[in-house]
Design an enzyme around this catalytic site. Structure first.
Site: not given
Ligand code: PEP
Ligand code: MG
Length: 766
Positions: A364, A639, A676
């Site tokens: 957040h 990640r 995205c």
């Molecule tokens: C992604 O996983 O690349 C994504 C855009 O969504 P988030 O980062 O919100 O998991």
């Molecule tokens: Mg994602």
């Protein structure tokens, strides 16, 4: 052995500095292994020599004086081989070296174990014995290896953050202390760190001296008095429910606050110069570890009482102190776990950077930081928070690093980066209104990722042509319960109106993984493989349906809504979701809302979806690749875990092949293809994606103009040639260097911020 080990680790954790920690280790190891000598040699990375840093058994005057070359003697051999060496007759070994200055007799038996942290040899711990009959057995060797492995992290960090920077020989040299985390919000900040402590947490209390001893004593006395009153009240409240002998516990508690016991010791430490919080921390830790080491279970439990008492006193001390905090002009706010309320406590004009020990790029606070444009680093493993307070600090939000007390050279370098960033932003204003189009006329949509209203403002300022990802979990995260349909409708309407007539892609609630709602906790062993995204909302149609209604109603009269489904791993999920969306669409229309059926799309972010692109494409209007999660799942690298951050590589050939396959398979399927994930906001990543055939790139607003500038400076043909070359490569590093070189040669040096900063750091002596 385990109890001994636990005792050592606890004591070492409580040590005030590296010297004290090392001395504790050698003392405890020597006595528990009953050897004549235990010593620690640390590697001075500048001189490349092992320096005797602590000993029990050798001449103490030799500490800091005796040193060995990198591969000299048995110590050097342990370091080079990176494994234990156990010799019953060490003097017979051709690498044996004798140092008369240590005052040592000729010790016969030798056991040396390397101290290794993150593949790097920090030093060697050695035990020695005079008698030639001693053979350190396998159990003893295993014990020393365990001690070394457990303590390596503590040594690494106390070495790195100690004022004297490890071995005394290098104390005069300037070193850049770099800690690796994950990038939370891009940009660079140079400022003074200020640790904001979670209430009543001793681990995060810093080592501070008292500015005013009398004031600290008074502060402490006041806190003690308040706790005494609190405990008496609790005792009275429970009087009827407890037997007299149980009630006596409260008297014991109050007795502990007596001048002669705990309180007296704290007062003495304050008089000796510590500030109230630091003095309390040490006394409580000493008491607690004393009790924790007792063999009697009842007495061991008393450690819990001591800690509880300590926390109560600490919270009173902190309550009074926070009212008087003065923030430096350029504050880098640091906390174990930053919260939005903490951000609010620092005047905006003073706040230049953020560091959160816990959390991730999608926490957040990181989302908020990106919206506010504050460079941020998150998730720093094992960094002792208490030692990050009030020092000069650089926050490198491009690479996810912090530099503590940076050298003049590094400060100057980052100051240049800051200036260049400002100049670049100024220059890029020219292209805000221009399309994202290559020199040979290929046009691509440049969209933004949003979450908060602040993102919208920044996005429009940067000339965004639409929203490729609106993370609806953000308004859910800033609430204390699920927002109602009407509340959601207002959030969504704000976004849709701001960008109309351009499209706004709203992702359905994507919680789980690392995205938690305080009011809907999901506790799982393996959250990234668990109940995430669409899996949660399909199991809770009441949540999903309310969200669909709110989105549809918000789109009335605008008709620029697109709905996107996260974490899809099968066509069944898509069909089930589509069924619910159609149902709500008809209901909303039946209620009299004049809305059009929005386009619906699927995120391709798990490997299963990569192999079902055609099947998914047959059912929806668009596909959008979530490269952040796709990279994580393809490479099996969390990640948000800085320990494995160097393995997380969106330019990994396997990831590029997957992205290419998605583009190929979606051709002719009549779906729009976008991306995205963060890769879209990287100029080199954007080039490759455009060349692969992606129609739209959606990114953080701060990257938008940089990406646009690069794409406007090349031809599609050039990018396709580069892609062809890159797809033949088999290593992420070669891919990255090939791309960097190509961009440099094409004149885009200024846009390679991440890789340029990384280059500078790897060339510095770390
Ligand atoms: C992604 O996983 O690349 C994504 C855009 O969504 P988030 O980062 O919100 O998991
Ligand atoms: Mg994602």
């Amino acid at each position: 052995m385990l109890a001994t080990l636990r005792g050592i680790v606890q004591e070492v954790n409580a040590a005030a500095d590296l010297n004290e920690a090392l001395q504790l280790i050698v003392d405890r190891v020597q006595s528990s292994m009953q050897t004549d000598v235990c010593s620690i040699y640390l590697l001075d990375s500048v001189e490349n020599r092992y320096v005797l840093m602590a000993t029990k058994g050798l001449n103490l005057d030799a500490v800091g004086q005796v040193s060995l070359g990198y591969s000299e003697g048995l110590v050097g051999l342990v370091g080079v081989r990176q494994e234990p060496i156990n010799l019953e007759h060490a003097q017979n070994h051709h690498r044996y070296r004798y140092f008369p200055e240590t005052g040592e007799e000729r010790y016969e038996s030798f056991l040396g174990v390397p101290i290794i942290h993150h593949k790097k040899v920090l030093g060697v711990i050695v035990v020695q014995q005079a008698s030639n009959s001693r053979h350190f057995d396998e159990g003893e060797e295993a014990f020393l290896v365990t001690v070394s492995a457990q303590l390596a992290g503590i040594i690494a960090h106390s070495e790195a953050t100690s004022a004297f920077v490890g071995p005394s020989l290098i104390s005069s040299k300037e070193q850049d202390l770099v800690f690796k985390g994950v990038a939370g919000s891009p940009g660079v900040a140079i400022g003074q760190s200020m640790v904001m402590f979670p209430p009543a947490d001793f681990d995060s209390v810093p080592e501070r001296t008292s500015d005013d001893i009398d004031a600290d004593l008074a502060l402490f006395d006041g806190a003690i008095e308040s706790v005494r009153v609190d405990i008496s009240k609790v005792g009275e409240r429970l009087a009827e429910q407890l037997r007299p002998e149980e009630q006596a516990l409260f008297d014991v508690y109050i007795g502990m606050l007596d001048d002669k016991a705990l309180a007296g010791e704290v007062q003495n430490k304050i008089k000796a110069g510590s500030c109230a919080q630091t003095a309390l921390k040490h006394v409580i830790k000493d008491y607690a570890s004393h009790f924790e080491m007792m063999s009697d279970a009842y007495l061991r439990e008393r450690a819990v009482d001591i800690k509880d008492l300590g926390r109560r006193i600490l919270s009173y001390l902190q309550e009074r102190e926070t009212q008087t905090l003065n923030f430096p002009e350029r504050t880098v706010l640091v906390s174990d776990e930053l919260t939005p309320t903490m951000l609010g406590e620092v005047p905006r004009e003073n706040l230049v950077g953020l560091v959160s020990i816990k959390g991730s790029g999608s926490s957040h606070v990181a989302i908020l930081a990106r919206a506010m444009g504050i460079p941020t680093v998150m998730g720093l493993v094992d960094v002792p928070l208490s030692k990050l307070d009030r020092c000069e600090m650089v926050v490198d939000g491009y690479n996810g690093d912090i530099l503590i007390s940076p050298s003049a050279e590094m400060q100057a370098h980052y100051a240049t980066v800051l200036n260049e960033d400002k100049e670049l932003d100024e220059d890029l204003k020219e292209i805000i209104e221009l399309p994202c189009e290559t020199t040979d006329g290929h046009r691509i949509h440049s969209w933004v990722n949003t979450g908060l209203m602040a993102d919208v403002v920044r996005s429009l300022d940067h000339g965004a042509e639409g929203v490729g990802l609106y993370r609806t979990e953000v308004p859910f995260m800033i609430n204390e319960r699920f927002p109602s349909e009407y509340e959601q409708m207002l959030y969504y309407r704000e976004q849709l109106e701001a960008f109309a007539p351009n499209q706004v892609t709203m992702r359905t609630l994507d919680i789980g993984g690392d995205k938690a709602l305080t009011y809907f906790p999901i506790e799982e062993e393996n959250p990234f493989l668990g109940w995430r995204g669409i899996r949660v909302t399909l199991d809770h149609p009441e949540i999903f349906l309310v969200q669909m209604r709110a989105m549809l109603k918000a789109s009335q009269g605008l008709n620029n809504l697109r709905i996107m489904l996260p974490m899809v791993s099968s066509v069944n999920e898509v069909e089930e979701a589509l069924h619910l969306i159609y149902r709500e669409y008809h209901e909303v229309r039946a209620e009299g809302y004049q809305v059009n059926m929005p386009q619906v799309g699927v995120m391709v972010e798990v490997p299963a979806a990569v192999y079902q692109v055609r099947e998914l494409a047959e059912r929806v209007d668009f596909l959008s690749v979530g490269s952040n999660d796709l990279t994580q799942y393809l490479l099996a690298v969390d990640r948000n875990n800085p320990r494995v951050a160097p393995l997380y590589h969106s330019f990994h050939p396997a990831v590029l092949q997957a992205l290419y396959k998605i583009a190929q398979d979606s051709k002719g399927m009549h779906v729009q293809l976008s991306i995205c994930g963060e890769l879209a906001g990287d100029p080199a990543g954007a080039l490759l994606l455009m060349a692969m055939g992606y129609d739209a790139l959606s990114m953080n607003a701060s990257n938008l103009l940089r990406v646009k500038a690069v794409l406007r400076g090349v031809s599609l043909e050039w990018a396709q040639d580069l892609l062809k070359e890159v797809l033949m490569l088999d290593s992420s590093y070669i891919v990255e260097s090939t791309l960097t070189l190509a961009l440099k040669e094409a004149g885009f040096d200024r846009f390679l911020r991440r890789s340029r900063l990384a280059e500078v750091k790897s060339s510095a002596a770390l």
